[in-house]
Design an enzyme around this catalytic site. Structure first.
Site, PDB file in Angstrom:
ATOM      1  N   HIS A 259      -7.526  24.917  -2.649  1.00 40.64           N
ATOM      2  CA  HIS A 259      -6.178  24.441  -2.906  1.00 40.64           C
ATOM      3  C   HIS A 259      -5.246  25.573  -3.335  1.00 40.64           C
ATOM      4  CE1 HIS A 259      -2.898  21.981  -3.797  1.00 40.64           C
ATOM      5  NE2 HIS A 259      -3.269  21.458  -4.940  1.00 40.64           N
ATOM      6  N   CYS A 260      -5.782  26.797  -3.515  1.00 38.47           N
ATOM      7  CA  CYS A 260      -4.942  27.851  -4.111  1.00 38.47           C
ATOM      8  C   CYS A 260      -4.592  28.983  -3.151  1.00 38.47           C
ATOM      9  CB  CYS A 260      -5.648  28.429  -5.333  1.00 38.47           C
ATOM     10  SG  CYS A 260      -5.859  27.215  -6.630  1.00 38.47           S
ATOM     11  N   ILE A 261      -5.611  29.757  -2.755  1.00 38.89           N
ATOM     12  CA  ILE A 261      -5.331  31.032  -2.072  1.00 38.89           C
ATOM     13  C   ILE A 261      -4.607  30.847  -0.719  1.00 38.89           C
ATOM     14  CG2 ILE A 261      -6.310  33.308  -1.493  1.00 38.89           C
ATOM     15  CD1 ILE A 261      -6.899  32.523  -4.346  1.00 38.89           C
ATOM     16  N   ASP A 264      -0.697  29.061  -2.347  1.00 44.48           N
ATOM     17  CA  ASP A 264       0.210  29.574  -3.387  1.00 44.48           C
ATOM     18  C   ASP A 264       1.038  30.792  -2.970  1.00 44.48           C
ATOM     19  OD1 ASP A 264      -1.040  27.572  -4.720  1.00 44.48           O
ATOM     20  OD2 ASP A 264      -2.274  28.881  -5.961  1.00 44.48           O
TER      21      ASP A 264
END
Ligand SMILES: NC(=O)c1ccc[n+]([C@@H]2O[C@H](COP(=O)([O-])OP(=O)(O)OC[C@H]3O[C@@H](n4cnc5c(N)ncnc54)[C@H](O)[C@@H]3O)[C@@H](O)[C@H]2O)c1
Length: 428
Positions: A259-261, A264
């Site tokens: 869900h991040c790299i 974001d």
């Protein structure tokens, strides 16, 4: 002290439990009624969070969950941990954050603290979130209520990583807001890292994630470059990481997940454009990382061709569906992209993942919903034309894989120490 945590997912739930363990009474709020009733019944829906722990804290009346936002009236602080995905055009989707702001504003009380934890671009807390809270509450941030940003740092699948031990960066809308936030977090977190303001805290989280995205892109690129020179990038990284300073190992893979790299950095890219700045590293890393699945599939085609086979008509098992080893989180997993590409080229695709027994419906890949992980046994594995290792879970028996599979494409170097037959394993 009482506090409310909004969004009881991978970030909000562990944080809620950490505060509850520290003696704070925590109210968990979520729009998903199923999650709320599971928690109140002492059940967990996240593999690495033990139900026993939830049950204990619910019984001790330290933790309860609800869908009723009016209940925030009675708490000292409200921490927001809702999703911040991307829209189709890779623009930030702040709708979850803004909807949360709308839901809590009518119940906001003087003296309360609101902290945004969701990853986002610099300026979100002091601009968008503040505006919506002020508009719907009639109160002023920094005067009537406190406002802060504190990013979450999670290392899913790492049992050594404990919420209480991970230093917490905090930025306040005013110095008084920062002081209020520090007082709350000090109840549950050992080390606090106060920074100048909310946007510095927002930017800190983005630096951390851009750093990972860029470095993963670098080794993904070097993998191909070195392979063309008959050099194994895994050997190079193993040697380079013996340098006791100035180097940190990153490893190649089949593409970015989680869900991040993959997400974001594009929050930063979007905001940078608004202030007339370019983010060339972010864009280039995104390009390189997104191109990986296609490259891996080309390796699969080559490996099959060496056995006089084609992808079309081949039975190919993708091993590991979660985006990261030893977790059950399949969000943004490159395994889905690999499965789509292989299927589009005519392969009969199946998967095995001990942590994902059945595929839940996803927004991006609805066609795979309901598909089950195939059984792990000699018959299933030996009848595949190829096994593509996408995620290397420790729960998989790689010796058996080497004993059973006729052809293996390994994107994780997990078979490095296992004896295999010549031509059986292709590193990709
Ligand atoms: N998962 C990670 O490892 C990680 C690490 C660091 C930061 N983050 C960031 O933390 C944030 C949350 O991520 P996550 O992984 O916990 O997401 P998640 O999807 O696991 O959980 C989010 C929860 O929020 C709930 N929700 C959505 N809209 C809501 C609303 N309006 N009101 C109340 N609840 C609502 C959802 O039902 C869900 O339970 C994101 O910004 C993410 O980028 C995630």
């Amino acid at each position: 002290m009482n506090l409310a945590i909004i969004g009881l997912g991978y970030v909000g739930l562990p944080l809620a439990l950490q505060f509850a363990r520290s003696g704070v009474r925590v109210l968990g709020l979520d729009i998903d009624a199923k999650k709320v009733s599971a928690l109140n019944a002492g059940r967990s829906y996240i593999q690495h969070i033990a139900a026993g722990e939830i049950k204990k804290l619910v019984r001790a009346k330290k933790f309860s969950a609800s869908t009723d936002f009016a209940e925030i009236k009675n708490v000292a602080a409200i921490l927001i941990c809702v999703p911040t995905p991307l829209k189709k055009n890779r623009a930030p989707d702040l709708s979850f954050v803004l909807n949360t702001g709308k839901s809590i504003a009518p119940h906001l009380q003087r003296g309360q603290l609101v902290v945004l934890e969701s990853t986002t671009y610099p300026g979100t807390t002091e601009n968008e979130l503040r505006a919506i809270l002020e508009k719907h509450s009639g109160l002023k941030a920094g005067k009537d209520f406190h406002l802060a940003f504190s990013p979450e740092r999670e290392d899913p699948g790492n049992p050594q990583s404990k919420v209480a031990d991970i230093p917490k960066v905090i930025g306040g809308y005013t110095p008084a807001c920062l002081a209020a936030a520090e007082k709350v977090y000090a109840r549950a977190i050992r080390t606090l890292v106060p920074v100048a303001n909310c946007r510095t805290a927002e930017a800190t989280k983005l630096l951390e994630n851009v750093f990972r995205g860029v470095n993963i892109a670098l080794v993904n690129e070097l993998k191909g470059v070195y392979a063309a020179m008959d050099i194994d990038v895994w050997d190079v990284i193993a040697a380079a990481k013996t340098k006791p300073f100035g180097f940190m190992p990153f490893y190649p893979g089949p593409g970015l997940g989680g869900h991040c790299i993959p997400i974001d950095p594009f929050y930063l890219a979007w905001r940078a454009k608004q202030v007339g700045q370019e983010t060339r590293f972010v864009e280039l890393a995104g390009e390189i990382n997104r191109a990986m699945p296609e490259k891996i599939v080309a390796h699969v085609a080559k490996a099959l061709a060496a056995q006089n086979k084609k992808i079309s008509g081949a039975k190919i098992l993708v091993l590991g569906l979660a985006y990261k080893a030893n977790v059950d989180d399949d969000r943004e997993s490159p395994s889905y992209v690999l499965m789509n590409l292989l299927q589009a080229r005519g392969a009969k695709v199946c998967y095995h993942d001990p942590h994902v027994p059945v595929i839940r419906p996803t927004r991006e890949h609805p066609q795979w919903a309901g598909k089950k992980s195939v059984k792990w046994n000699r018959k299933t594995i030996s009848t595949c034309d190829a096994v593509l290792i996408s995620t290397a879970h420790a729960a998989v028996n790689y010796q058996q894989l080497a004993d059973w599979a006729p052809l293996i494409v390994d994107t994780r170097n997990v078979l490095a120490e296992i004896e295999t037959a010549p031509g059986q394993v292709w590193k990709a």
